[in-house]
Enzyme design. Structure first.
Site, PDB file in Angstrom:
ATOM      1  N   PRO A 253     -15.511  22.650 -28.241  1.00  0.00           N
ATOM      2  CA  PRO A 253     -14.321  22.074 -28.873  1.00  0.00           C
ATOM      3  C   PRO A 253     -13.922  22.680 -30.217  1.00  0.00           C
ATOM      4  O   PRO A 253     -13.060  22.143 -30.899  1.00  0.00           O
ATOM      5  CB  PRO A 253     -14.720  20.593 -29.048  1.00  0.00           C
ATOM      6  CG  PRO A 253     -16.203  20.637 -29.228  1.00  0.00           C
ATOM      7  CD  PRO A 253     -16.705  21.782 -28.404  1.00  0.00           C
ATOM      8  N   GLY A 254     -14.565  23.782 -30.591  1.00  0.00           N
ATOM      9  CA  GLY A 254     -14.038  24.511 -31.749  1.00  0.00           C
ATOM     10  C   GLY A 254     -14.780  24.287 -33.055  1.00  0.00           C
ATOM     11  O   GLY A 254     -14.313  24.716 -34.111  1.00  0.00           O
ATOM     12  N   GLY A 255     -15.943  23.651 -32.989  1.00  0.00           N
ATOM     13  CA  GLY A 255     -16.699  23.413 -34.225  1.00  0.00           C
ATOM     14  C   GLY A 255     -17.016  24.720 -34.948  1.00  0.00           C
ATOM     15  O   GLY A 255     -16.764  24.855 -36.151  1.00  0.00           O
ATOM     16  N   LYS A 256     -17.520  25.686 -34.186  1.00  0.00           N
ATOM     17  CA  LYS A 256     -17.935  26.941 -34.824  1.00  0.00           C
ATOM     18  C   LYS A 256     -16.717  27.815 -35.137  1.00  0.00           C
ATOM     19  O   LYS A 256     -16.681  28.477 -36.169  1.00  0.00           O
ATOM     20  CB  LYS A 256     -18.956  27.678 -33.943  1.00  0.00           C
ATOM     21  CG  LYS A 256     -20.205  26.838 -33.727  1.00  0.00           C
ATOM     22  CD  LYS A 256     -21.277  27.540 -32.955  1.00  0.00           C
ATOM     23  CE  LYS A 256     -22.416  26.581 -32.609  1.00  0.00           C
ATOM     24  NZ  LYS A 256     -22.086  25.590 -31.582  1.00  0.00           N
ATOM     25  N   ASP A 298     -11.873  33.297 -18.528  1.00  0.00           N
ATOM     26  CA  ASP A 298     -13.296  33.440 -18.225  1.00  0.00           C
ATOM     27  C   ASP A 298     -13.838  34.578 -19.089  1.00  0.00           C
ATOM     28  O   ASP A 298     -13.415  35.734 -18.923  1.00  0.00           O
ATOM     29  CB  ASP A 298     -13.446  33.750 -16.722  1.00  0.00           C
ATOM     30  CG  ASP A 298     -14.891  34.018 -16.326  1.00  0.00           C
ATOM     31  OD1 ASP A 298     -15.778  33.991 -17.205  1.00  0.00           O
ATOM     32  OD2 ASP A 298     -15.125  34.270 -15.122  1.00  0.00           O
ATOM     33  N   ASP A 317     -21.388  31.492 -27.808  1.00  0.00           N
ATOM     34  CA  ASP A 317     -22.115  30.214 -27.873  1.00  0.00           C
ATOM     35  C   ASP A 317     -22.190  29.737 -26.424  1.00  0.00           C
ATOM     36  O   ASP A 317     -21.346  28.981 -25.955  1.00  0.00           O
ATOM     37  CB  ASP A 317     -21.327  29.234 -28.766  1.00  0.00           C
ATOM     38  CG  ASP A 317     -22.090  27.955 -29.039  1.00  0.00           C
ATOM     39  OD1 ASP A 317     -23.314  27.933 -28.839  1.00  0.00           O
ATOM     40  OD2 ASP A 317     -21.444  26.967 -29.452  1.00  0.00           O
ATOM     41  N   CYS A 370     -27.781  25.857 -27.612  1.00  0.00           N
ATOM     42  CA  CYS A 370     -28.436  24.650 -28.142  1.00  0.00           C
ATOM     43  C   CYS A 370     -29.553  24.266 -27.170  1.00  0.00           C
ATOM     44  O   CYS A 370     -29.682  23.122 -26.779  1.00  0.00           O
ATOM     45  CB  CYS A 370     -27.444  23.518 -28.379  1.00  0.00           C
ATOM     46  SG  CYS A 370     -26.470  23.052 -26.950  1.00  0.00           S
TER      47      CYS A 370
HETATM   48  C1  LIG Z   1     -21.758  25.193 -25.931  1.00  0.00           C
HETATM   49  S1  LIG Z   1     -20.086  24.896 -25.565  1.00  0.00           S
HETATM   50  C2  LIG Z   1     -19.299  25.655 -26.914  1.00  0.00           C
HETATM   51  C3  LIG Z   1     -19.274  24.844 -28.195  1.00  0.00           C
HETATM   52  C4  LIG Z   1     -18.389  25.454 -29.271  1.00  0.00           C
HETATM   53  N1  LIG Z   1     -18.743  26.825 -29.556  1.00  0.00           N
HETATM   54  C5  LIG Z   1     -18.422  24.671 -30.550  1.00  0.00           C
HETATM   55  O1  LIG Z   1     -19.156  25.012 -31.491  1.00  0.00           O
HETATM   56  O2  LIG Z   1     -17.669  23.690 -30.665  1.00  0.00           O
HETATM   57  C6  LIG Z   1     -19.787  25.999 -24.261  1.00  0.00           C
HETATM   58  C7  LIG Z   1     -18.340  26.183 -23.871  1.00  0.00           C
HETATM   59  O3  LIG Z   1     -18.288  27.290 -22.983  1.00  0.00           O
HETATM   60  C8  LIG Z   1     -17.209  27.099 -22.098  1.00  0.00           C
HETATM   61  N2  LIG Z   1     -17.423  28.031 -20.983  1.00  0.00           N
HETATM   62  C9  LIG Z   1     -18.317  27.940 -19.982  1.00  0.00           C
HETATM   63  N3  LIG Z   1     -18.252  29.018 -19.176  1.00  0.00           N
HETATM   64  C10 LIG Z   1     -17.289  29.825 -19.699  1.00  0.00           C
HETATM   65  C11 LIG Z   1     -16.745  31.085 -19.315  1.00  0.00           C
HETATM   66  N4  LIG Z   1     -17.188  31.725 -18.230  1.00  0.00           N
HETATM   67  N5  LIG Z   1     -15.769  31.607 -20.067  1.00  0.00           N
HETATM   68  C12 LIG Z   1     -15.306  30.957 -21.166  1.00  0.00           C
HETATM   69  N6  LIG Z   1     -15.779  29.763 -21.568  1.00  0.00           N
HETATM   70  C13 LIG Z   1     -16.760  29.196 -20.856  1.00  0.00           C
HETATM   71  C14 LIG Z   1     -17.279  25.635 -21.773  1.00  0.00           C
HETATM   72  O4  LIG Z   1     -16.027  25.164 -21.315  1.00  0.00           O
HETATM   73  C15 LIG Z   1     -17.679  25.041 -23.122  1.00  0.00           C
HETATM   74  O5  LIG Z   1     -16.555  24.624 -23.826  1.00  0.00           O
END
Ligand SMILES: C[S@@+](CC[C@H](N)C(=O)[O-])C[C@H]1O[C@@H](n2cnc3c(N)ncnc32)[C@H](O)[C@@H]1O
Length: 428
Positions: A253-256, A298, A317, A370
């Site tokens: 959701p964009g924290g980082k 993707d 991430d 994480c």
């Molecule tokens: C660990 S969370 C990211 C948290 C985010 N970086 C933060 O700090 O708020 C992983 C994210 O990867 C996305 N995701 C999973 N597979 C993906 C892909 N193949 N391409 C792009 N995004 C992907 C998911 O929808 C999810 O939002």
């Protein structure tokens, strides 16, 4: 708290448990469907404490229940099995008068039109009150039961962390602190309840007591965000410099994303494959007064979204098991399967491989999860390094955690933070 109100909170907690444990829904999703119906904020807090608590202790509570029952419940009475866990949890852990825990559990069984279960719950809970030390001694000698973990996960943690697993599983069952991130760009001094800085974490503040963000005006003003201190290290490791072009490949959701933008004026592309989750990146950036290009796509298929301009830095991430953040998401223990890990690994490898060519020579890619499992962390980077002679793993100097092969691992609870892994790869 009036009797009716507290029955409603307990009924809502039971609905959440049925949604998570019975139907495989996430705890966040389950709470979002039941909380709005509870008008009193105290009821909402009580419902949340019950749902989180029972999920933390679910295996132990189930073992206690089975120890106290003469014969096991039928699978169609799973609601009653969980109702008894709710009652036991209140008696074992919560500061609820014993008579209220028992009578409210009984009332809830009546509400579900199961008079037989009301009698049974009454008998089981009263026996627990009388025989607590003996019943606990009978179930607590196995760590997987005492710390409520599925066998497969405990086994992995024991193998991966032979010296640390006891502290790690104990930390996974604690309540995480509420940690804020100060917006480095905001000039206003945030008006906050009592909070402590964290040495080594430039922007982190830990609240002495958790509060709802609605009660923190600084949140709506964009002066602070809510983010664990371990997650705040991503911006340190990435170390983006003004003017650089950055890809945040799994941004929602964009924290980082927001933290990186708060630190430096960069050209940011925030990518996520989930359009709905990407909307939360947009609203977070708007709240904080930050700008990025957002893109649904993707990360493993750059041809569909990349304009062929290489990036100075990339943050991956990666989607992972979340085994490092179980204390904030206890549902992970019951929703994840061991077979997920191999599938997650394939995804992590695929994304890393696909993103590496998008980096400029001299550029840096930060791989983060994480998770506290080797399989999702060093194993991924080891395999990548073996195949990529143009990559150098940089030494990290984080205020917490330990060096493991190519990266640094933070175990849940170390310095009070979530479990995280970081590796920083530079392209030659
Ligand atoms: C660990 S969370 C990211 C948290 C985010 N970086 C933060 O700090 O708020 C992983 C994210 O990867 C996305 N995701 C999973 N597979 C993906 C892909 N193949 N391409 C792009 N995004 C992907 C998911 O929808 C999810 O939002």
């Amino acid at each position: 708290m009036s009797a009716k109100r507290s029955t409603n909170a307990r009924a809502a907690a039971l609905e959440c448990l049925l949604a998570v444990l019975g139907r495989g829904q996430s705890l966040d999703g389950a709470l979002a469907s039941v909380l709005p119906a509870l008008e009193d904020p105290r009821d909402r807090g009580f419902c949340q404490a019950l749902a989180y608590g029972v999920l933390r202790e679910h295996r132990r509570l189930g073992a206690l229940r089975d120890q106290l029952l003469r014969s096991p419940l039928r699978s169609r009475d799973y609601d009653i099995a969980l109702l008894i866990e709710l009652g036991l949890y209140q008696l074992l852990v919560m500061d609820v008068p014993g008579h209220a825990a028992v009578s409210q559990t009984v009332a809830l069984a009546h509400e579900r039109n199961k008079a037989w279960a009301a009698k049974l719950a009454n008998a089981v809970l009263r026996r627990f009150q009388r025989e607590m030390p003996t019943v606990l001694a009978a179930v607590d000698d196995q760590p997987a039961v005492r710390y409520s973990l599925p066998d497969w996960l405990l086994k992995r943690l024991q193998t991966d962390w032979p010296a640390q697993w006891m502290d790690l599983i104990a930390a996974q069952n604690t309540r995480a602190p509420m940690t804020l991130r100060r917006n480095a760009r905001a000039t206003a001094v945030p008006e906050l309840p009592p909070a402590q800085p964290m040495p080594g974490f430039a922007d982190a503040l830990v609240l002495d007591q958790a509060v709802g963000v609605d009660n923190l005006p600084a949140f709506a003003q964009g002066v602070i965000s809510v983010q664990d201190a371990a997650a705040q290290l991503a911006a340190d490791v990435l170390d983006a410099q003004a003017g650089e072009s950055i890809l945040d490949a799994c941004a929602a959701p964009g924290g980082k994303t927001a933290h990186i933008l708060e630190r430096a004026e960069v050209k940011m592309l925030a990518l996520d494959q989930d359009a709905q989750r990407l909307d939360s990146v947009k609203s977070n950036l708007e709240r904080l007064g930050l700008k990025a290009q957002t893109q649904v796509g993707d990360a493993g298929e750059p041809t569909s979204w990349w304009d062929e301009q290489p990036f100075d830095r990339i943050l991956l991430d990666a989607p992972c098991s979340g085994s490092g953040v179980i204390r904030r998401h206890p549902d992970i223990k019951w929703l994840r399967r061991e077979s997920d890990i191999a599938e997650l690994q394939r995804g992590q490898q695929r994304l890393l491989k696909a993103l590496w060519p998008l980096l400029k020579p001299g550029g840096r890619l930060v791989y983060a999860t994480c998770s506290v499992l080797h399989a999702e962390n060093e194993a991924i980077i080891d395999a990548f390094m073996a195949e990529h002679t143009d990559a150098t793993a940089l030494e990290l100097d984080l205020p917490v955690g330990q060096s493991v092969g190519y990266g640094q691992q933070i175990l849940t609870g170390e310095s009070g933070v979530d479990g995280f892994y970081y590796a920083c790869l530079q392209k030659r």
